[in-house]
Design a protein around this motif. Structure first.
Motif, PDB file in Angstrom:
ATOM      1  N   GLU A  89       0.805  -1.222   0.000  1.00 31.22           N
ATOM      2  CA  GLU A  89       0.000   0.000   0.000  1.00 31.22           C
ATOM      3  C   GLU A  89       0.840   1.275   0.000  1.00 31.22           C
ATOM      4  O   GLU A  89       0.303   2.388  -0.101  1.00 31.22           O
ATOM      5  N   ASP A  90       2.156   1.141   0.111  1.00 33.57           N
ATOM      6  CA  ASP A  90       3.045   2.293  -0.034  1.00 33.57           C
ATOM      7  C   ASP A  90       3.333   2.610  -1.504  1.00 33.57           C
ATOM      8  O   ASP A  90       3.975   3.620  -1.809  1.00 33.57           O
ATOM      9  N   THR A  91       2.878   1.749  -2.394  1.00 29.27           N
ATOM     10  CA  THR A  91       3.095   1.970  -3.815  1.00 29.27           C
ATOM     11  C   THR A  91       2.435   3.273  -4.262  1.00 29.27           C
ATOM     12  O   THR A  91       1.245   3.483  -4.052  1.00 29.27           O
ATOM     13  N   ALA A  92       3.233   4.147  -4.862  1.00 27.37           N
ATOM     14  CA  ALA A  92       2.749   5.465  -5.278  1.00 27.37           C
ATOM     15  C   ALA A  92       3.881   6.215  -5.976  1.00 27.37           C
ATOM     16  O   ALA A  92       5.036   5.775  -5.957  1.00 27.37           O
ATOM     17  N   VAL A  93       3.522   7.333  -6.566  1.00 33.26           N
ATOM     18  CA  VAL A  93       4.528   8.297  -7.004  1.00 33.26           C
ATOM     19  C   VAL A  93       4.773   9.234  -5.830  1.00 33.26           C
ATOM     20  O   VAL A  93       3.825   9.791  -5.266  1.00 33.26           O
ATOM     21  N   TYR A  94       6.027   9.387  -5.473  1.00 37.27           N
ATOM     22  CA  TYR A  94       6.397  10.217  -4.330  1.00 37.27           C
ATOM     23  C   TYR A  94       6.945  11.552  -4.835  1.00 37.27           C
ATOM     24  O   TYR A  94       7.830  11.592  -5.704  1.00 37.27           O
ATOM     25  N   TYR A  95       6.415  12.616  -4.258  1.00 30.97           N
ATOM     26  CA  TYR A  95       6.793  13.973  -4.656  1.00 30.97           C
ATOM     27  C   TYR A  95       7.443  14.709  -3.478  1.00 30.97           C
ATOM     28  O   TYR A  95       6.922  14.661  -2.358  1.00 30.97           O
ATOM     29  N   CYS A  96       8.527  15.400  -3.749  1.00 30.74           N
ATOM     30  CA  CYS A  96       9.053  16.305  -2.740  1.00 30.74           C
ATOM     31  C   CYS A  96       8.541  17.710  -3.029  1.00 30.74           C
ATOM     32  O   CYS A  96       8.195  18.040  -4.168  1.00 30.74           O
ATOM     33  N   ALA A  97       8.472  18.507  -1.991  1.00 31.86           N
ATOM     34  CA  ALA A  97       7.940  19.856  -2.110  1.00 31.86           C
ATOM     35  C   ALA A  97       8.706  20.792  -1.188  1.00 31.86           C
ATOM     36  O   ALA A  97       9.216  20.362  -0.142  1.00 31.86           O
ATOM     37  N   ALA A  98       8.760  22.052  -1.579  1.00 28.94           N
ATOM     38  CA  ALA A  98       9.466  23.061  -0.797  1.00 28.94           C
ATOM     39  C   ALA A  98       8.556  24.249  -0.524  1.00 28.94           C
ATOM     40  O   ALA A  98       7.826  24.713  -1.407  1.00 28.94           O
ATOM     41  N   ARG A  99       8.626  24.706   0.705  1.00 29.69           N
ATOM     42  CA  ARG A  99       7.903  25.912   1.094  1.00 29.69           C
ATOM     43  C   ARG A  99       8.928  27.001   1.371  1.00 29.69           C
ATOM     44  O   ARG A  99       9.743  26.861   2.294  1.00 29.69           O
ATOM     45  N   SER A 100       8.875  28.064   0.598  1.00 31.95           N
ATOM     46  CA  SER A 100       9.840  29.149   0.771  1.00 31.95           C
ATOM     47  C   SER A 100       9.249  30.334   1.526  1.00 31.95           C
ATOM     48  O   SER A 100       9.985  31.215   1.966  1.00 31.95           O
ATOM     49  N   ARG A 101       7.922  30.352   1.687  1.00 28.71           N
ATOM     50  CA  ARG A 101       7.302  31.471   2.390  1.00 28.71           C
ATOM     51  C   ARG A 101       7.681  31.449   3.860  1.00 28.71           C
ATOM     52  O   ARG A 101       7.756  30.402   4.482  1.00 28.71           O
ATOM     53  N   ASP A 102       7.879  32.636   4.400  1.00 24.88           N
ATOM     54  CA  ASP A 102       8.271  32.773   5.796  1.00 24.88           C
ATOM     55  C   ASP A 102       7.041  33.183   6.592  1.00 24.88           C
ATOM     56  O   ASP A 102       6.645  34.351   6.573  1.00 24.88           O
ATOM     57  N   SER A 103       6.425  32.219   7.263  1.00 26.13           N
ATOM     58  CA  SER A 103       5.235  32.499   8.063  1.00 26.13           C
ATOM     59  C   SER A 103       5.411  31.923   9.457  1.00 26.13           C
ATOM     60  O   SER A 103       6.097  30.924   9.634  1.00 26.13           O
ATOM     61  N   VAL A 104       4.773  32.565  10.399  1.00 24.69           N
ATOM     62  CA  VAL A 104       4.860  32.064  11.770  1.00 24.69           C
ATOM     63  C   VAL A 104       4.024  30.803  11.933  1.00 24.69           C
ATOM     64  O   VAL A 104       4.444  29.834  12.575  1.00 24.69           O
TER      65      VAL A 104
END
Length: 127
Positions: A89-104
């Motif tokens: 059930e771990d079978t999938a396409v895995y995506y990495c992502a980046a958050r560059s916004r600076d929020s509290v």
């Protein structure tokens, strides 16, 4: 503009391990929150794990906690996802992502919180 290049996917038997990598361009990687998401066929993309710039981590408790581990090496602009005890059930396409916004305050489990996405890497776990 930040480019993310994921790698490390493949075919593995149930119970096996894989380590995904995601390399980011740019000189401010250390300030990003980095996340891993996955999308199985016919399903929506879902949160897997995230790591803040502080190094604190968050996991989807139901599906991966205790089996997957997220880490980062800022000197290499790279985030990793170590996946152990893999299940079909771990079978999938895995995506990495980046958050560059600076929020509290923000919720790193939400797709909408991320600004950049990698191309995805396929993970297939056979039974």
């Amino acid at each position: 503009q930040v480019q993310l290049v994921g790698s490390g996917g493949g075919l593995v038997q149930a119970g096996g391990s894989l380590r995904l990598s995601c390399a980011a361009s740019g000189r401010t990687f250390a300030s990003y929150t980095m996340g891993w998401f996955r999308q199985a066929p016919g399903k929506e993309r879902e949160f897997v794990a995230a790591i803040r710039r502080s190094g604190s981590t968050i996991y989807d408790a139901d599906s991966v906690k205790g089996r997957f581990s997220i880490s980062r090496t800022n000197a290499k602009n790279t985030v990793y996802l170590q996946m152990n005890s893999l299940k079909p059930e771990d079978t999938a396409v895995y995506y990495c992502a980046a958050r560059s916004r600076d929020s509290v305050t923000y919720n790193p489990t939400l797709l909408s919180e991320y600004d950049y996405w990698g191309q995805g890497t396929q993970v297939t776990v056979s039974s």
